[in-house]
Enzyme design. Sequence first.
Site, PDB file in Angstrom:
ATOM      1  N   ARG A  69      -5.497  -5.757  -4.299  1.00  0.00           N
ATOM      2  CA  ARG A  69      -5.458  -4.774  -3.148  1.00  0.00           C
ATOM      3  C   ARG A  69      -7.726  -5.176  -2.772  1.00  0.00           C
ATOM      4  O   ARG A  69      -8.342  -5.341  -3.261  1.00  0.00           O
ATOM      5  CB  ARG A  69      -6.709  -3.581  -4.571  1.00  0.00           C
ATOM      6  N   HIS A 113     -14.575   1.112   1.786  1.00  0.00           N
ATOM      7  CA  HIS A 113     -15.573   0.681   0.237  1.00  0.00           C
ATOM      8  C   HIS A 113     -16.757   0.194   0.525  1.00  0.00           C
ATOM      9  O   HIS A 113     -17.652  -0.903   0.568  1.00  0.00           O
ATOM     10  CB  HIS A 113     -14.494  -0.921  -0.105  1.00  0.00           C
ATOM     11  N   GLU A 158     -14.227   5.374  -4.392  1.00  0.00           N
ATOM     12  CA  GLU A 158     -14.871   5.955  -5.172  1.00  0.00           C
ATOM     13  C   GLU A 158     -16.352   6.087  -4.581  1.00  0.00           C
ATOM     14  O   GLU A 158     -17.431   6.492  -4.289  1.00  0.00           O
ATOM     15  CB  GLU A 158     -16.012   4.707  -6.340  1.00  0.00           C
ATOM     16  N   ASN A 285     -10.442   3.589 -10.739  1.00  0.00           N
ATOM     17  CA  ASN A 285     -11.458   3.015 -12.169  1.00  0.00           C
ATOM     18  C   ASN A 285     -12.539   3.168 -13.025  1.00  0.00           C
ATOM     19  O   ASN A 285     -12.516   4.025 -12.748  1.00  0.00           O
ATOM     20  CB  ASN A 285     -12.943   2.560 -10.963  1.00  0.00           C
ATOM     21  N   TYR A 287     -14.616   1.826 -16.002  1.00  0.00           N
ATOM     22  CA  TYR A 287     -15.231   1.109 -16.838  1.00  0.00           C
ATOM     23  C   TYR A 287     -15.916   1.310 -18.082  1.00  0.00           C
ATOM     24  O   TYR A 287     -15.807   0.663 -19.140  1.00  0.00           O
ATOM     25  CB  TYR A 287     -16.267   0.869 -15.784  1.00  0.00           C
ATOM     26  N   GLU A 348      -9.581  -0.635 -10.319  1.00  0.00           N
ATOM     27  CA  GLU A 348     -10.393  -1.353 -10.799  1.00  0.00           C
ATOM     28  C   GLU A 348     -10.616  -1.177 -12.466  1.00  0.00           C
ATOM     29  O   GLU A 348     -10.418   0.117 -13.239  1.00  0.00           O
ATOM     30  CB  GLU A 348     -11.741  -1.126 -10.633  1.00  0.00           C
TER      31      GLU A 348
END
Length: 438
Positions: A69, A113, A158, A285, A287, A348
């Site tokens: 990606r 992005h 995002e 994504n 985290y 991600e």
Amino acid sequence: MFLWGTATAAYQIEGATGEDGRGPSVWDTFAHEPGRVRDGHTGDVACDHYHRWREDVALMSELGAGAYRFSISWPRVLPEGIGAPNPQGLDFYDRLVDGLLAAGITPVPTLFHWDLPQALQDRGGWLNRDVAGWFADYAAVVAERLADRVRMWITLNEPFVHMAFGYGMGIHAPGQALLLDALPVAHHQLLGHGLAVRALRAAGAEQVLLTNNCTPVRPASGSPQDVAAADAYDVLHNRLFADPVLLGRYPDLSAYGVDAPDDALGVRDGDLATIAAPLDGLGVNYYNPTRIAAPAGAEPGLPFADVGITGHPTTAFGWPVVPDGLRELLTGLRDRYGAALPPIYVTENGCSQPDELTPEGVDDQERIAFLRDHIAAMERARAEGVDVRGYFVWSLLDNFEWAEGYHQRFGLVHVDFATQRRTPKASFRWYRDFLAGH
């Protein structure tokens, strides 16, 4: 087939910001403004991927990655954001795609992005509704060149983070601190996504995704005030960017003093139908989770306070390491959206660690544990019936980490930014061995 891969983004790795006809992006402008990026770092050179992409594809091949990606730089393709394409920019991505395919790696490009052409920012950026149409035109240009070989596309990366950090708080490019006046940026990004879906499909794209940064939101206590604050944060971070796409409507924003969200966001007839065009997958994504309490005191402002997650180890960024939060997130999306939820790709997942390059290399055992435990959490969600079809480690390379410059290292591969020497870390070898068994 499950896609195992890794990920990067254009401004974070490419460099060559002034070469071969590329125009400036908002990040070029922002990074060169004093005080915006830690220690004055810029992405002017970054990982020099523009010149070293063959070396990086070889690293991916050695890794055994099934997919890569990456993002396409809008100002490299259209230096003014609109108008005549830059042939040299398109040629670069043409070569990259061919190189990936020759190595047996599936290319998964993201069209945006965060590196909006500065020429479009000068016309209002994502606060200008017209950018949605310009984004679709850009998508059509790229797809015309690559869709004969690229089967999976991601429109935006995002949109919450870009709205909140770039337009709401001003800590990312373009550096505007508008707080809730940034809300139209959400709608214009999503409208651009919907129009780009249409353009990509017209060009023959087989699969189209949208990638959101998602976080499971936990109230700090069971009090009604903390629960309400957590719900308000969940609406802003998660649902504002998923409900319109999956359900065709914006969520209730009354916690923010917005009684008519469509009016506040600038929604016009037909917009929501465009935004809710069917997708082939949702990129997620992840985290860490977020812990939210009611704001203290009577000061006017946001209806929540982020009070942090405690009792867990943290990354070099200070982010809590909570692997089961990924399972919590994936099952929560399934429970919330049901049949409206397309297949999920974890686009991600990774961590920054205080990596030290020694003569023996980089022994990043914390990153290995992070990846091992998060993959296990994802597999638990799959065992619970969540349709997850891909996992991408962030990131292939240490790179320019936005406002942190080169201080946060997320890569499987260490980059010496002075010499551009690449050194695979212990986590690279761990992921290579893992992939060999999958």
